[in-house]
Scaffold this active site. Structure first.
Site, PDB file in Angstrom:
ATOM      1  N   ASP A 246      32.065  57.060  25.485  1.00 56.74           N
ATOM      2  CA  ASP A 246      31.649  57.718  24.231  1.00 56.74           C
ATOM      3  C   ASP A 246      32.712  58.697  23.718  1.00 56.74           C
ATOM      4  OD1 ASP A 246      29.216  56.363  24.491  1.00 56.74           O
ATOM      5  OD2 ASP A 246      28.328  58.002  25.630  1.00 56.74           O
TER       6      ASP A 246
ATOM      7  N   GLU B 182      23.122  51.847  17.017  1.00 58.06           N
ATOM      8  CA  GLU B 182      23.230  53.236  17.477  1.00 58.06           C
ATOM      9  C   GLU B 182      24.649  53.723  17.247  1.00 58.06           C
ATOM     10  OE1 GLU B 182      22.380  53.140  21.655  1.00 58.06           O
ATOM     11  OE2 GLU B 182      23.933  51.661  22.086  1.00 58.06           O
TER      12      GLU B 182
END
Length: 551
Positions: free
Chosen positions: A43, A217
């Protein structure tokens, strides 16, 4: 002497091992992927401060049998995109007194001399779900401390209470526009956008939902030359590995235009996550895959590693598709580099088809009711009931038909069909989509719930001119109007099934269905076999229009 000799051999072996390790390390040039090899990272969120680029990542620590175990956020920095300095942890989830675990995706931005970290954690009681927290520090290396004392967003305040799931509020991206206004976007399945007050810890106005095709997402906002970009992992909610898609807009709070796939799925990882930044006049795309092994521990869904590629734009402002490489940015940027097509990418561009169907897309984005007054409908609220997505690519072999059985309570001439659909790759010459309607054997499926069925004559006529021209749309209504020669009379009390037919393994669109029995006189079928979830038959979202027969 033997003991001394053994020690010498051990020393020599250790030196040789160290040299071997060093040699292996030297095989990688600065800028090659993955860019960090001391720990597993995921991430990525880049931030430029002066001459330095900071990269905030989650520390993946999943063990055997674990999906994710991310216990802290760490940061690296560079001044040349080749040499990186590891600064260690800047915060843990439990530094939020109200959080209990999970250092999921985050982003740090600078505003008014402070550094604000927006992130995902697991909220403790009473919410017990994913939530967005905000922390603040005086410098980019922290320490970061809770800036609000409570969650910025969680299930109880986001605007889709009819469809709650406990990972709804994840993956915040934060962006400050040229006028100083700061925006935040986040969400899984539902994409939320809100303006922040100058204090950076409260919303300035309502939370709104953005509807984009194939959104799953992990959004990322950025701006270039007056164009706004929203990049996001896509397709995972359709039982596919995540790819990267993006959309553009001329106004961040206005309508977004879907631009398609930016890059394909990553190796060994179900997920992917974007981080986009301009640094020293070059744009970069950060992401993660799971190719790296550390100390014999292989990469996996919860043991990922961050990588980076150059990012280039076309003259019209769209982004050139990105090829994932081992070389990364160890080579000079090349805007002409070609994109390797994803496995599921359509076989060709959207083509116009000759059809006796008049197709109108997105007549109601996120529609909570059908257009007009249908004669028959399988549910009254298509948006809130549209839980499951079905296409022709399910499992290894997929299907060739999706069908909804129904039984009218009055005779009528069928003129128009409305489907609640969304997402997909669109129809192409090699991956077409056609429509069919059959009368069912009343002995075998009088209630529309036989475990399987066979078909006879297509009541709409031959299928060669019943193709649907479809480009990916956000979840909404797809209206199909039949040519006059294709309008059959349907009889009260008889059972019928409406089918979409396509190539096995393709995904031109996703027809939404319920997971419970919303329509008592019918059911949903895949490959002409009953679809059942938890032993309950669901229904595809369908409405039929026409002219009732007069007695």
């Amino acid at each position: 002497m033997k003991k001394i000799e053994a020690v010498r051999k051990l020393f020599v072996l250790s030196v040789l091992a160290a040299l071997a390790t060093s040699a292996i390390a030297e095989e990688y040039k600065p800028g090659e992927n993955p860019i960090f090899r001391n720990i597993f990272t995921a991430d990525p969120a880049p931030l430029v401060v002066g001459d330095t680029l900071y990269l905030y990542v989650g520390h993946d620590e999943a063990g055997e049998g674990q999906m994710f175990n991310i216990t802290e956020w760490v940061v690296y920095s560079t001044t040349d995109m080749e040499s990186w300095t590891y600064h260690g942890p800047v915060m843990k989830p439990t530094d939020f007194a109200w959080a209990v675990r999970d250092a999921w995706a985050s982003q740090v931005i600078e505003k008014d001399g402070k550094f604000w970290l927006y992130t995902t954690v697991e909220h403790g009681p009473p919410h017990n779900s994913k939530a967005i927290g905000v922390a603040v520090a005086d410098n980019p290396l922290g320490p970061f401390k809770d800036a609000k004392g409570s969650a910025l967003a969680h299930d109880a305040i986001t605007p889709t209470p009819e469809d709650p799931h406990d990972w709804d509020d994840i993956d915040p991206t934060v962006f400050t526009d040229d006028d100083g206004t700061t925006w935040i976007a986040w969400g899984n399945m539902h994409l939320y956008l809100a303006r922040l007050k100058p204090n950076m810890i409260e919303f300035d106005g309502p939370i709104r939902e953005i509807y984009l095709p194939n959104y799953t997402e992990g959004p990322w906002l950025h701006k270039r030359d007056g164009h706004y970009y929203l990049t996001y992992p896509c397709f995972a909610h359709q039982n596919m590995f995540e790819k990267m898609c993006y959309a553009t807009a001329s106004d961040i709070a206005a309508e977004w235009t879907y631009q398609g796939i930016l890059t394909d799925r990553t190796e060994n990882s179900f997920t992917i996550h974007p981080g986009i930044v301009e640094y020293k006049d070059q744009w970069y795309f950060f992401y993660h895959d799971a190719k790296l092994s550390i100390d014999g521990l292989p990469g996996a869904m919860g043991r990922r590693s961050v990588a980076v590629e150059y990012l280039h734009y076309n003259d019209d402002g769209t982004i050139k598709p990105i090829t994932q490489t081992k070389e990364g940015i160890s080579v000079a940027p090349d805007p002409s580099k070609t994109f390797q097509a994803p496995v599921f990418n359509p076989a060709g561009p959207l083509v116009s088809v000759t059809s006796d169907l008049s197709v109108t897309q997105n007549t109601g984005v996120a529609a909570k009711q059908w257009k007009g007054a249908p004669i028959l409908q399988t549910t009254t609220n298509p948006y809130q009931m549209a839980i499951a997505s079905e296409s022709f690519n399910r499992n290894e072999n997929g299907a060739t038909t999706l069908g909804q059985a129904f039984r009218p309570d009055a005779d009528f001439k069928l003129r128009e069909i409305s489907l609640y659909v969304g997402d997909g790759f669109g129809t192409t010459a090699d991956q077409p989509l056609t429509l069919a309607l059959y009368e069912l054997d009343e002995d075998g499926a009088s209630e529309g719930r036989a475990h399987s069925y066979t078909v006879g004559k297509n009541l709409l006529g031959s299928a060669d001119r019943l193709r649907i021209n479809y480009k990916p749309q956000a979840p909404g209504l797809l209206q199909l109007q039949l040519n006059k020669s294709r309008q059959p009379v349907l009889i009260a009390g008889k059972s019928y099934v409406l089918e979409l037919q396509a190539e096995r393994g393709s995904a031109p669109l996703f027809w939404r269905r319920t997971k419970s029995d919303s329509y008592l006189n019918g059911a949903a079928y895949r490959d002409r076999s009953l679809i059942q979830d938890a032993s309950a038959a669901g229904d595809f979202l369908l409405a039929l229009y026409g002219e009732k027969r007069q007695d």
